[in-house]
Design a protein around this motif. Structure first.
Motif, PDB file in Angstrom:
ATOM      1  N   TRP A 105    -143.450 -42.340 -77.085  1.00 40.29           N
ATOM      2  CA  TRP A 105    -143.006 -43.413 -76.675  1.00 40.29           C
ATOM      3  C   TRP A 105    -143.776 -43.849 -75.343  1.00 40.29           C
ATOM      4  N   ASN A 106    -143.915 -45.065 -75.153  1.00 46.55           N
ATOM      5  CA  ASN A 106    -144.635 -45.671 -73.699  1.00 46.55           C
ATOM      6  C   ASN A 106    -144.255 -47.029 -73.695  1.00 46.55           C
ATOM      7  N   LYS A 107    -144.259 -47.316 -72.512  1.00 45.46           N
ATOM      8  CA  LYS A 107    -143.858 -48.613 -71.951  1.00 45.46           C
ATOM      9  C   LYS A 107    -145.128 -49.461 -71.337  1.00 45.46           C
ATOM     10  N   GLY A 108    -145.989 -49.192 -71.708  1.00 47.50           N
ATOM     11  CA  GLY A 108    -147.147 -49.642 -70.780  1.00 47.50           C
ATOM     12  C   GLY A 108    -147.709 -50.887 -71.240  1.00 47.50           C
ATOM     13  N   SER A 109    -147.138 -51.838 -71.672  1.00 45.74           N
ATOM     14  CA  SER A 109    -147.422 -53.463 -72.026  1.00 45.74           C
ATOM     15  C   SER A 109    -146.081 -54.066 -72.268  1.00 45.74           C
ATOM     16  N   LYS A 110    -146.784 -55.560 -72.636  1.00 48.04           N
ATOM     17  CA  LYS A 110    -145.398 -56.557 -72.656  1.00 48.04           C
ATOM     18  C   LYS A 110    -144.498 -56.114 -73.900  1.00 48.04           C
ATOM     19  N   VAL A 111    -145.074 -55.418 -75.036  1.00 48.88           N
ATOM     20  CA  VAL A 111    -144.338 -55.081 -76.064  1.00 48.88           C
ATOM     21  C   VAL A 111    -143.214 -54.165 -75.647  1.00 48.88           C
ATOM     22  N   ARG A 112    -142.215 -54.018 -76.478  1.00 42.41           N
ATOM     23  CA  ARG A 112    -141.117 -53.081 -76.211  1.00 42.41           C
ATOM     24  C   ARG A 112    -141.268 -51.634 -76.087  1.00 42.41           C
ATOM     25  N   ALA A 113    -142.285 -51.181 -76.883  1.00 42.09           N
ATOM     26  CA  ALA A 113    -142.848 -49.784 -76.840  1.00 42.09           C
ATOM     27  C   ALA A 113    -144.044 -49.527 -77.484  1.00 42.09           C
ATOM     28  N   ALA A 114    -144.875 -48.866 -77.015  1.00 45.02           N
ATOM     29  CA  ALA A 114    -146.013 -48.228 -77.746  1.00 45.02           C
ATOM     30  C   ALA A 114    -145.647 -46.982 -78.387  1.00 45.02           C
ATOM     31  N   GLU A 115    -145.922 -47.167 -79.741  1.00 42.76           N
ATOM     32  CA  GLU A 115    -145.800 -45.849 -80.379  1.00 42.76           C
ATOM     33  C   GLU A 115    -147.014 -45.126 -81.268  1.00 42.76           C
ATOM     34  N   VAL A 116    -147.422 -44.206 -80.624  1.00 48.84           N
ATOM     35  CA  VAL A 116    -148.651 -43.436 -81.329  1.00 48.84           C
ATOM     36  C   VAL A 116    -148.350 -41.684 -81.510  1.00 48.84           C
ATOM     37  N   SER A 117    -149.371 -41.176 -82.384  1.00 46.66           N
ATOM     38  CA  SER A 117    -149.078 -39.948 -82.746  1.00 46.66           C
ATOM     39  C   SER A 117    -149.899 -38.806 -82.021  1.00 46.66           C
ATOM     40  N   GLY A 118    -149.014 -37.738 -81.682  1.00 53.56           N
ATOM     41  CA  GLY A 118    -149.347 -36.624 -80.957  1.00 53.56           C
ATOM     42  C   GLY A 118    -149.306 -35.435 -81.888  1.00 53.56           C
ATOM     43  N   LEU A 119    -149.924 -34.550 -81.317  1.00 56.91           N
ATOM     44  CA  LEU A 119    -149.749 -33.071 -82.205  1.00 56.91           C
ATOM     45  C   LEU A 119    -149.242 -31.677 -81.127  1.00 56.91           C
ATOM     46  N   ALA A 120    -148.365 -31.128 -81.581  1.00 60.32           N
ATOM     47  CA  ALA A 120    -148.006 -29.777 -80.942  1.00 60.32           C
ATOM     48  C   ALA A 120    -147.979 -28.720 -81.928  1.00 60.32           C
ATOM     49  N   ILE A 121    -148.513 -27.609 -81.681  1.00 60.38           N
ATOM     50  CA  ILE A 121    -148.872 -26.313 -82.163  1.00 60.38           C
ATOM     51  C   ILE A 121    -147.834 -25.331 -82.014  1.00 60.38           C
ATOM     52  N   SER A 122    -147.451 -24.503 -82.876  1.00 63.01           N
ATOM     53  CA  SER A 122    -146.650 -23.301 -82.468  1.00 63.01           C
ATOM     54  C   SER A 122    -147.539 -22.179 -83.315  1.00 63.01           C
ATOM     55  N   THR A 123    -147.769 -20.981 -82.419  1.00 57.11           N
ATOM     56  CA  THR A 123    -148.169 -19.914 -82.804  1.00 57.11           C
ATOM     57  C   THR A 123    -147.399 -18.673 -83.024  1.00 57.11           C
ATOM     58  N   ASP A 124    -145.992 -19.068 -82.482  1.00 54.57           N
ATOM     59  CA  ASP A 124    -145.065 -17.993 -82.763  1.00 54.57           C
ATOM     60  C   ASP A 124    -143.677 -18.122 -83.524  1.00 54.57           C
ATOM     61  N   ASN A 125    -143.983 -19.003 -84.535  1.00 50.73           N
ATOM     62  CA  ASN A 125    -142.988 -19.043 -85.784  1.00 50.73           C
ATOM     63  C   ASN A 125    -142.115 -20.222 -85.021  1.00 50.73           C
ATOM     64  N   GLY A 126    -142.563 -21.137 -84.354  1.00 46.67           N
ATOM     65  CA  GLY A 126    -141.317 -22.228 -84.073  1.00 46.67           C
ATOM     66  C   GLY A 126    -140.627 -21.826 -82.682  1.00 46.67           C
ATOM     67  N   ILE A 127    -140.947 -20.766 -82.134  1.00 49.05           N
ATOM     68  CA  ILE A 127    -140.030 -20.447 -80.849  1.00 49.05           C
ATOM     69  C   ILE A 127    -140.516 -21.387 -79.767  1.00 49.05           C
ATOM     70  N   THR A 128    -141.793 -21.649 -79.487  1.00 47.63           N
ATOM     71  CA  THR A 128    -142.498 -22.668 -78.547  1.00 47.63           C
ATOM     72  C   THR A 128    -143.359 -23.440 -79.292  1.00 47.63           C
ATOM     73  N   PHE A 129    -143.800 -24.503 -78.855  1.00 46.13           N
ATOM     74  CA  PHE A 129    -144.697 -25.735 -79.031  1.00 46.13           C
ATOM     75  C   PHE A 129    -145.557 -26.012 -78.144  1.00 46.13           C
ATOM     76  N   SER A 130    -146.996 -26.223 -78.102  1.00 45.43           N
ATOM     77  CA  SER A 130    -147.696 -26.723 -77.036  1.00 45.43           C
ATOM     78  C   SER A 130    -148.491 -27.688 -77.452  1.00 45.43           C
ATOM     79  N   ARG A 131    -148.768 -28.835 -76.860  1.00 39.38           N
ATOM     80  CA  ARG A 131    -149.335 -29.910 -77.076  1.00 39.38           C
ATOM     81  C   ARG A 131    -150.858 -29.444 -77.267  1.00 39.38           C
ATOM     82  N   TYR A 132    -151.443 -30.135 -78.476  1.00 38.43           N
ATOM     83  CA  TYR A 132    -153.084 -29.763 -78.659  1.00 38.43           C
ATOM     84  C   TYR A 132    -153.706 -30.554 -77.843  1.00 38.43           C
ATOM     85  N   SER A 133    -153.160 -31.640 -77.503  1.00 33.03           N
ATOM     86  CA  SER A 133    -153.888 -32.687 -76.333  1.00 33.03           C
ATOM     87  C   SER A 133    -153.023 -33.460 -75.652  1.00 33.03           C
ATOM     88  N   ARG A 134    -153.119 -33.817 -74.285  1.00 36.63           N
ATOM     89  CA  ARG A 134    -152.431 -34.761 -73.852  1.00 36.63           C
ATOM     90  C   ARG A 134    -152.575 -36.264 -74.102  1.00 36.63           C
TER      91      ARG A 134
END
Length: 302
Positions: A105-134
């Motif tokens: 979610w982001n508020k960077g324009s006149k519209v109420r919110a920008a909604e775009v998709s990101g990805l986080a990956i876990s290599t420890d069976n879901g204990i932690t997640f790290s963003r694939y990209s910023r």
């Protein structure tokens, strides 16, 4: 087909700082036996979404086994596409990794919110997640220039990652976008080929939001549940079928689930997440207030 409503699973009521209100966009991930983690986004006192989970026994999910004390995915850094909230949309388990798709979610324009998709990956069976990209993994293009681009569902078939996502046609006003469900493909779950294929669209001019596809392949048929709304109203549940997964035939009268006469899901039902476990097909879904009343579940009876 008819969904048997089994009741509410989780009601947000300030259990922790990250979940003062709302239980939005539930996504189930199998742990073992009948145990599942259900990821969802709660909101803090400032109405900012963060993603955590409850752990449940699917045979008795109203008895919460565990609620995460802190979010597993927090907001991004100031100025990033997800600096004002993160909400889960889909989980893929692939080659020992968990690919956790989320909406920023982001508020960077006149519209109420920008909604775009990101990805986080876990290599420890879901204990932690790290963003694939910023940055987002699907973002605006000349052919899709508007800020509603949200991954809803992914199925891997014959090495191809098949994705259905929400895509805005335009914004009606600063508060209300008009969007439907489109289709894309990938070979790695990260880089996507988007050709503008519309899988499910509006049934009339009054509809403004056709959203949150969730698909199971059953008896060779792609069965999709989704939610839809008109400009002045809340969500209801829709249904569509396809033989190839590209374009779907809407059959909303066969959705098999409706508003309750009273209670937590009497004003709205939305954000379905449908999955198979053993011999059953389950649906997680949100109720009134876009998840302000939390989420519950139903079981499909044929």
């Amino acid at each position: 087909m008819k969904w048997e409503k089994k009741g509410q699973i989780f009601l947000p009521k300030g259990q922790y700082d990250w979940v003062e209100t709302h239980g939005m966009l539930p996504v189930a991930d199998h742990v073992k036996d009948d145990i599942f983690k259900v990821y969802f986004s709660g909101r803090d006192k400032s109405n900012i979404s963060r993603t955590g989970f409850v752990e449940i026994d699917i045979k008795d999910p109203s008895d919460i086994l565990c609620l995460s004390e802190s979010p597993v995915l927090d907001i991004g850094k100031l100025g990033s596409f997800d600096d004002n909230g993160v909400s889960p949309t889909w989980m893929v388990n692939h080659e020992g990794k968990k690919y956790f798709y989320f909406m920023g979610w982001n508020k960077g324009s006149k519209v109420r919110a920008a909604e775009v998709s990101g990805l986080a990956i876990s290599t420890d069976n879901g204990i932690t997640f790290s963003r694939y990209s910023r940055s987002p993994i699907i973002d605006r293009t000349d052919s899709e220039p508007y800020t509603i681009l949200v991954i809803s569902c992914i199925i891997i078939e014959n090495g191809i990652w098949r994705m259905w996502y929400d895509s805005a046609d335009y914004w009606i006003n600063e508060e209300l976008p008009r969007y439907n469900i489109k289709y894309a493909e990938s070979t790695d779950g990260i880089h996507w080929k988007r050709d503008g294929i519309v899988s499910v669209t509006y049934k009339n001019d009054k509809e403004t939001r056709v959203s949150r596809a969730s698909i199971v392949k059953d008896d060779g048929i792609y069965r999709m549940w989704f939610c839809y709304a008109i400009e002045s109203g809340g969500y209801n549940m829709g249904y569509a079928e396809s033989n190839d997964g590209y374009q779907f035939n809407r059959m909303d009268d066969k959705a098999g689930i409706e508003l309750s006469s009273d209670g937590w899901d009497s004003e709205m039902i939305c954000y379905p997440h449908v999955f198979k476990h053993k011999e059953e097909i389950y649906m997680l879904y949100c109720g009134n207030g876009y998840g302000r009343s939390g989420f519950g579940y139903a079981i499909l009876r044929k």
